[in-house]
Design a protein around this motif. Structure first.
Motif, mmCIF file in Angstrom:
data_model
loop_
_atom_site.group_PDB
_atom_site.id
_atom_site.type_symbol
_atom_site.label_atom_id
_atom_site.label_comp_id
_atom_site.label_asym_id
_atom_site.label_seq_id
_atom_site.Cartn_x
_atom_site.Cartn_y
_atom_site.Cartn_z
ATOM 1 N N PHE A 257 -28.168 16.418 56.179
ATOM 2 C CA PHE A 257 -28.609 17.779 55.917
ATOM 3 C C PHE A 257 -27.549 18.789 56.332
ATOM 4 O O PHE A 257 -26.751 18.549 57.242
ATOM 5 C CB PHE A 257 -29.924 18.079 56.649
ATOM 6 C CG PHE A 257 -29.854 17.994 58.158
ATOM 7 C CD1 PHE A 257 -29.677 19.137 58.936
ATOM 8 C CD2 PHE A 257 -29.970 16.777 58.806
ATOM 9 C CE1 PHE A 257 -29.623 19.060 60.314
ATOM 10 C CE2 PHE A 257 -29.913 16.690 60.197
ATOM 11 C CZ PHE A 257 -29.735 17.837 60.951
ATOM 12 N N TRP A 258 -27.548 19.922 55.614
ATOM 13 C CA TRP A 258 -26.684 21.054 55.948
ATOM 14 C C TRP A 258 -27.490 22.061 56.754
ATOM 15 O O TRP A 258 -28.659 22.320 56.448
ATOM 16 C CB TRP A 258 -26.172 21.738 54.685
ATOM 17 C CG TRP A 258 -25.200 20.944 53.874
ATOM 18 C CD1 TRP A 258 -25.459 20.213 52.750
ATOM 19 C CD2 TRP A 258 -23.793 20.818 54.116
ATOM 20 N NE1 TRP A 258 -24.315 19.629 52.285
ATOM 21 C CE2 TRP A 258 -23.268 19.989 53.092
ATOM 22 C CE3 TRP A 258 -22.923 21.327 55.087
ATOM 23 C CZ2 TRP A 258 -21.933 19.654 53.015
ATOM 24 C CZ3 TRP A 258 -21.577 20.996 55.020
ATOM 25 C CH2 TRP A 258 -21.094 20.167 54.002
ATOM 26 N N THR A 259 -26.868 22.639 57.764
ATOM 27 C CA THR A 259 -27.528 23.651 58.567
ATOM 28 C C THR A 259 -26.476 24.493 59.255
ATOM 29 O O THR A 259 -25.332 24.054 59.421
ATOM 30 C CB THR A 259 -28.449 23.011 59.617
ATOM 31 O OG1 THR A 259 -29.097 24.044 60.391
ATOM 32 C CG2 THR A 259 -27.663 22.121 60.580
ATOM 33 N N THR A 260 -26.836 25.699 59.656
ATOM 34 C CA THR A 260 -25.939 26.452 60.521
ATOM 35 C C THR A 260 -26.016 25.856 61.922
ATOM 36 O O THR A 260 -26.963 25.122 62.253
ATOM 37 C CB THR A 260 -26.338 27.933 60.577
ATOM 38 O OG1 THR A 260 -27.654 28.036 61.168
ATOM 39 C CG2 THR A 260 -26.355 28.562 59.183
ATOM 40 N N ALA A 261 -25.034 26.173 62.746
ATOM 41 C CA ALA A 261 -25.074 25.674 64.122
ATOM 42 C C ALA A 261 -26.322 26.194 64.843
ATOM 43 O O ALA A 261 -27.003 25.444 65.545
ATOM 44 C CB ALA A 261 -23.807 26.089 64.862
ATOM 45 N N LYS A 262 -26.628 27.458 64.655
ATOM 46 C CA LYS A 262 -27.839 28.018 65.281
ATOM 47 C C LYS A 262 -29.083 27.328 64.739
ATOM 48 O O LYS A 262 -30.034 27.054 65.485
ATOM 49 C CB LYS A 262 -27.936 29.523 65.043
ATOM 50 C CG LYS A 262 -29.141 30.173 65.723
ATOM 51 C CD LYS A 262 -29.226 31.650 65.474
ATOM 52 C CE LYS A 262 -30.399 32.266 66.234
ATOM 53 N NZ LYS A 262 -31.699 31.622 65.922
ATOM 54 N N GLY A 263 -29.078 27.046 63.436
ATOM 55 C CA GLY A 263 -30.216 26.346 62.856
ATOM 56 C C GLY A 263 -30.423 24.985 63.483
ATOM 57 O O GLY A 263 -31.563 24.561 63.730
ATOM 58 N N ALA A 264 -29.332 24.271 63.772
ATOM 59 C CA ALA A 264 -29.437 22.957 64.417
ATOM 60 C C ALA A 264 -30.011 23.093 65.820
ATOM 61 O O ALA A 264 -30.845 22.278 66.239
ATOM 62 C CB ALA A 264 -28.069 22.295 64.459
ATOM 63 N N PRO B 29 -23.237 15.433 74.292
ATOM 64 C CA PRO B 29 -22.008 15.927 73.656
ATOM 65 C C PRO B 29 -22.271 16.685 72.360
ATOM 66 O O PRO B 29 -21.616 17.697 72.075
ATOM 67 C CB PRO B 29 -21.194 14.651 73.404
ATOM 68 C CG PRO B 29 -21.722 13.663 74.380
ATOM 69 C CD PRO B 29 -23.190 13.973 74.481
ATOM 70 N N THR B 30 -23.208 16.203 71.550
ATOM 71 C CA THR B 30 -23.500 16.873 70.284
ATOM 72 C C THR B 30 -24.053 18.272 70.522
ATOM 73 O O THR B 30 -23.650 19.237 69.859
ATOM 74 C CB THR B 30 -24.498 16.048 69.449
ATOM 75 O OG1 THR B 30 -24.009 14.716 69.286
ATOM 76 C CG2 THR B 30 -24.700 16.676 68.079
ATOM 77 N N ARG B 31 -24.977 18.400 71.458
ATOM 78 C CA ARG B 31 -25.539 19.720 71.758
ATOM 79 C C ARG B 31 -24.462 20.686 72.233
ATOM 80 O O ARG B 31 -24.397 21.830 71.781
ATOM 81 C CB ARG B 31 -26.647 19.601 72.808
ATOM 82 C CG ARG B 31 -27.295 20.952 73.140
ATOM 83 C CD ARG B 31 -28.350 20.796 74.210
ATOM 84 N NE ARG B 31 -29.528 20.108 73.734
ATOM 85 C CZ ARG B 31 -30.555 20.724 73.137
ATOM 86 N NH1 ARG B 31 -30.526 22.035 72.938
ATOM 87 N NH2 ARG B 31 -31.601 20.025 72.741
ATOM 88 N N ASP C 11 -31.984 25.476 66.857
ATOM 89 C CA ASP C 11 -33.408 25.821 66.702
ATOM 90 C C ASP C 11 -34.225 24.568 66.381
ATOM 91 O O ASP C 11 -35.336 24.392 66.907
ATOM 92 C CB ASP C 11 -33.581 26.858 65.588
ATOM 93 C CG ASP C 11 -33.031 28.227 65.960
ATOM 94 O OD1 ASP C 11 -32.824 28.477 67.166
ATOM 95 O OD2 ASP C 11 -32.813 29.046 65.046
ATOM 96 N N MET C 12 -33.683 23.717 65.529
ATOM 97 C CA MET C 12 -34.380 22.477 65.181
ATOM 98 C C MET C 12 -34.542 21.585 66.406
ATOM 99 O O MET C 12 -35.570 20.912 66.572
ATOM 100 C CB MET C 12 -33.623 21.745 64.081
ATOM 101 C CG MET C 12 -33.617 22.453 62.739
ATOM 102 S SD MET C 12 -32.434 21.726 61.559
ATOM 103 C CE MET C 12 -33.242 20.167 61.199
ATOM 104 N N ALA C 13 -33.540 21.575 67.268
ATOM 105 C CA ALA C 13 -33.623 20.770 68.483
ATOM 106 C C ALA C 13 -34.678 21.329 69.433
ATOM 107 O O ALA C 13 -35.409 20.570 70.089
ATOM 108 C CB ALA C 13 -32.263 20.729 69.170
ATOM 109 N N GLU C 14 -34.780 22.654 69.507
ATOM 110 C CA GLU C 14 -35.757 23.272 70.395
ATOM 111 C C GLU C 14 -37.185 22.973 69.955
ATOM 112 O O GLU C 14 -38.088 22.828 70.789
ATOM 113 C CB GLU C 14 -35.533 24.788 70.447
ATOM 114 C CG GLU C 14 -34.305 25.197 71.240
ATOM 115 C CD GLU C 14 -34.342 24.686 72.669
ATOM 116 O OE1 GLU C 14 -35.383 24.882 73.347
ATOM 117 O OE2 GLU C 14 -33.352 24.058 73.110
ATOM 118 N N THR C 15 -37.416 22.891 68.651
ATOM 119 C CA THR C 15 -38.762 22.613 68.147
ATOM 120 C C THR C 15 -39.060 21.117 68.056
ATOM 121 O O THR C 15 -40.174 20.726 67.699
ATOM 122 C CB THR C 15 -38.952 23.240 66.749
ATOM 123 O OG1 THR C 15 -38.002 22.662 65.833
ATOM 124 C CG2 THR C 15 -38.756 24.748 66.805
#
Length: 259
Positions: free
Chosen positions: A175-182, A196-198, A184-188
């Motif tokens: 999937f494509w996402t902005t960094a902020k979108g990623a 390291p990825t975070r 946000d997805m992690a928070e939910t």
């Protein structure tokens, strides 16, 4: 580029942050993949395309003439190979690269499991100028038998008008996402991120374009990052050094996702 010597006992690996232009002048998007839950390393986690540097990558590196050391060349070859295999995208390559040839090259790569015969068959050459070294993470841990020494790179697709397809073996979703979108997805809880990825996504969220990310990568020499334990107010934290370009350098150990 400045890299530390290869630390002992780390499994060499390489991964790439692939950018494409965002919509309506928004921030750029990055390509992420969710690894199969059956994978030993980072199973079920959202990561960037990449993987282990194979013997065939080192063998091909020995035949490549260029300014990069053979070890670094092998890692960049691994990025090109793994990206084609996992996503169907042809990066770091020049020649007649179209959607049709990329699809054919991917099929050939899955048969040969090596990039050299693919380059020969399709008349392609490697172009490492398309890859920018970004970071290097080696989370040493004597209790973990499989520890990867991973080099991160940046690449850019521009408009991003290309097809991607999951490989259905190591990965289950692209999937494509902005960094902020990623983030946000992690928070939910929609995706899970290892430490390291975070940290790298938080760093990528600083940039309004691929050019900004590439410039910072060039300004900050690549050093091997090895997270370490500290204690804050009686709580154990996992941290990294503060002078590596990352806006967040640690988090409580209990909140760190285990990969």
């Amino acid at each position: 580029m400045a890299n530390d010597p290869q630390p002992a006992d780390g499994i060499p690996a390489a991964t790439v942050v692939i950018f494409r232009d965002g919509s309506e002048d928004g921030p750029p998007e990055i390509l992420m993949t969710v690894r199969s839950k059956t994978m030993v390393f980072a199973g079920g986690m959202a990561v960037f395309p990449g993987g282990r540097v194979d013997d065939a990558d080192f063998e091909l590196a020995r035949s490549v003439q260029g300014e990069l050391p053979q070890d670094e060349t092998a890692h960049q070859i691994a990025v090109v190979r793994e990206t084609l295999e996992e996503t169907g995208l042809a990066i770091g390559l020049v020649g007649e690269v179209t959607a049709e040839t990329a699809a054919g090259a991917r099929r050939r790569l899955l048969e040969t499991e090596a990039l050299a015969p693919v380059l020969e068959e399709f008349g392609w050459t490697l172009d490492f100028d398309q890859l920018t070294p970004f970071a290097r993470w080696f989370p040493k841990n004597e209790r973990i038998p499989r520890v990867y020494d991973t080099r991160f790179y940046l690449a850019n697709l521009g408009t991003g008008a290309v097809d991607i397809a999951v490989d259905n073996s190591e990965n289950t979703h692209l999937f494509w996402t902005t960094a902020k979108g990623a983030l946000d997805m992690a928070e939910t809880g929609e995706i899970k991120l290892i430490f390291p990825t975070r940290r790298n996504i938080e760093r990528l969220a600083l940039f309004g374009s691929y050019g900004e990310a590439r410039q910072q990568a060039r300004d900050i020499p690549v050093r091997t990052i090895t997270p370490f334990m500290t204690e804050r107010d009686g709580e154990r934290w996992l941290e990294i050094d503060a002078d590596l370009g990352y806006p967040v350098t640690g988090e409580p150990l209990e909140s760190v996702a285990r990969g």
